[in-house]
Design a protein around this motif. Structure first.
Motif, PDB file in Angstrom:
ATOM      1  N   PRO A 112       0.815  -1.229   0.000  1.00 19.64           N
ATOM      2  CA  PRO A 112       0.000   0.000   0.000  1.00 19.64           C
ATOM      3  C   PRO A 112       0.847   1.277   0.000  1.00 19.64           C
ATOM      4  O   PRO A 112       0.366   2.328  -0.423  1.00 19.64           O
ATOM      5  N   ASN A 113       2.102   1.163   0.441  1.00 21.16           N
ATOM      6  CA  ASN A 113       2.968   2.350   0.497  1.00 21.16           C
ATOM      7  C   ASN A 113       3.827   2.513  -0.753  1.00 21.16           C
ATOM      8  O   ASN A 113       4.999   2.873  -0.654  1.00 21.16           O
ATOM      9  N   LEU A 114       3.282   2.231  -1.913  1.00 23.96           N
ATOM     10  CA  LEU A 114       4.096   2.324  -3.132  1.00 23.96           C
ATOM     11  C   LEU A 114       3.284   2.950  -4.272  1.00 23.96           C
ATOM     12  O   LEU A 114       2.144   2.556  -4.512  1.00 23.96           O
ATOM     13  N   ILE A 115       3.916   3.929  -4.921  1.00 27.77           N
ATOM     14  CA  ILE A 115       3.336   4.544  -6.125  1.00 27.77           C
ATOM     15  C   ILE A 115       4.334   4.306  -7.254  1.00 27.77           C
ATOM     16  O   ILE A 115       5.523   4.579  -7.094  1.00 27.77           O
ATOM     17  N   VAL A 116       3.851   3.815  -8.384  1.00 27.40           N
ATOM     18  CA  VAL A 116       4.729   3.651  -9.552  1.00 27.40           C
ATOM     19  C   VAL A 116       4.191   4.547 -10.654  1.00 27.40           C
ATOM     20  O   VAL A 116       2.981   4.566 -10.904  1.00 27.40           O
ATOM     21  N   SER A 117       5.075   5.316 -11.286  1.00 25.53           N
ATOM     22  CA  SER A 117       4.565   6.174 -12.364  1.00 25.53           C
ATOM     23  C   SER A 117       5.228   5.875 -13.691  1.00 25.53           C
ATOM     24  O   SER A 117       6.395   5.492 -13.752  1.00 25.53           O
TER      25      SER A 117
END
Ligand SMILES: Cc1ncc(COP(=O)(O)O)c(C=O)c1O
Length: 382
Positions: A235-240
């Motif tokens: 939940p603590n991960l953003i990938v762009s």
């Protein structure tokens, strides 16, 4: 603090420029982004432009958009009077399928830059710190700083690569977000995906991790190991990702993040619900997964990059081993003079500051452009 002042200075400068006080707005457009060094600020202040044509300053794809994308854009123009509500949802589903997640994990923006800004606002508003290696693409951290967060930076390693060990050990109790960029801009260097993966797993136990993968498709397909694989269980991960680089759609503005639905909501709060245009959506749909076009860009970029690295090798200039369309190396001559003289010869590059030195950042153009650039560059540093 220094960064913050610089950014404000930039806003002021660009206001003055667009008011037509000293130079044409074209120069500002050519620069494409806020100055990152004293050399660039001084170059801007000179207020003259010869209308340089070859833009080796924005890591653009000189071969895009693809024919498929152009055709799609032409066809969708008749829908230009319609908000792209359904089209956006369609694209979201297509991207979700490609990334192996539910559409609720996808947020699409007008370029990944917009999403970096929104993320910077969302996490910067919480105060505390944001952390990254430096030099890297600073947009998220710039916005977080504007919201009063402190930007902590750690140096790259001696090969100009992200030092993930150092990054992990630099997370503090009030670090709200840590930014990873692999491949990195401005260096084009790449760290093994197993190291990045283990970093994301460990760091996300402590804070939010943002994994910027704007250039991942410049790697051969077997090396494109995205951190998206971790998002479902992290939940603590953003990938762009972005359509600006390998797909050559920088001017159409479309990119996306993959993250847990709660994070998507948190970041999405600071942007429009529908910032991507009909044309950008159509071009993205036509481009996504276009292996032929990606391979063509990769192959041509490799040939063009080698023209410049052969020259740097010949001159015994140290540079980061780029696997993308950008290179960073110590400036062989004073930065502002280099910017001025190269611009007079028809080329735009960037000058960065790092470890009290000036560095040239050169984007890779076509083979013809790089051949001409080598000649101009050689004359400038002679
Ligand atoms: C690492 C990185 N991330 C994101 C972006 C933003 O690109 P865009 O807003 O065109 O998607 C850039 C642009 O150069 C970049 O270098």
């Amino acid at each position: 603090m220094q960064e913050k002042l610089n950014r404000r200075d930039w806003f002021k400068t660009s206001l003055a420029l667009t008011a037509g006080l000293s130079v044409t707005p074209a120069l500002v457009q050519n620069l494409m982004a806020a100055p990152v060094s004293e050399a660039e600020r001084a170059f801007l202040k000179q207020g003259k432009t010869t209308g340089a044509k070859v833009r080796l300053n924005s890591n653009e794809n000189p071969y895009g958009p693809s024919e498929k994308a152009k055709k799609a854009v032409m066809q969708v123009l008749t829908e230009g009077n319609r908000y792209a509500f359904n089209e956006l949802e369609d694209l979201k589903k297509i991207i979700a399928q490609k990334e192996g997640v539910d559409p609720s994990f996808i947020l699409i923006g007008a370029g990944s830059g917009e999403l970096l800004c929104q993320t910077g606002i969302a996490y910067g508003l919480e105060g505390g710190r944001v952390l990254s290696a430096y030099p890297t693409f600073g947009l998220l951290m710039n916005y977080a700083e504007e919201m009063n967060a402190v930007w902590d930076k750690v140096d790259l390693n001696e090969k100009l690569e992200f030092d993930y060990q150092k990054l992990l050990s630099s997370i503090k109790s009030d670090t709200r977000l840590v930014f990873s960029c692999n491949p990195n801009n401005p260096t084009g260097t790449v760290v093994d995906s197993a190291i990045v993966k283990s970093f994301c797993e460990e760091a996300s136990k402590k804070t939010m991790v943002y994994a910027d993968e704007a250039y991942i498709e410049f790697l051969e397909p077997s090396d494109q190991k995205s951190m998206v694989q971790l998002v479902q269980r992290t939940p603590n991960l953003i990938v762009s990702k972005t359509f600006s680089k390998i797909y050559g759609l920088a001017g159409l503005r479309i990119g996306y993040i993959v993250a847990h639905p709660d994070v998507v909501k948190k970041v999405g709060k600071y942007g429009d619900t529908i910032s991507a245009s009909q044309t950008a959506i159509a071009a993205a749909k036509a481009s996504l997964g276009d292996e032929d076009f990606m391979k063509m860009t990769r192959d041509k970029n490799t040939i063009a990059r080698k023209i410049f690295t052969d020259y740097l090798d010949h001159k015994k200039v140290f540079y980061g081993k780029s696997r993308t369309n950008v290179l960073l190396f110590p400036a062989p001559k004073e930065g502002k003079t280099m910017l001025t003289q190269l611009e007079e010869k028809g080329f735009l590059i960037r000058i960065w500051e790092y470890q009290q030195k000036e560095w040239c950042r050169v984007s890779i153009g076509t083979a013809e452009e790089m051949k001409a650039f080598v000649k101009a560059f050689d004359e400038v540093i002679a």
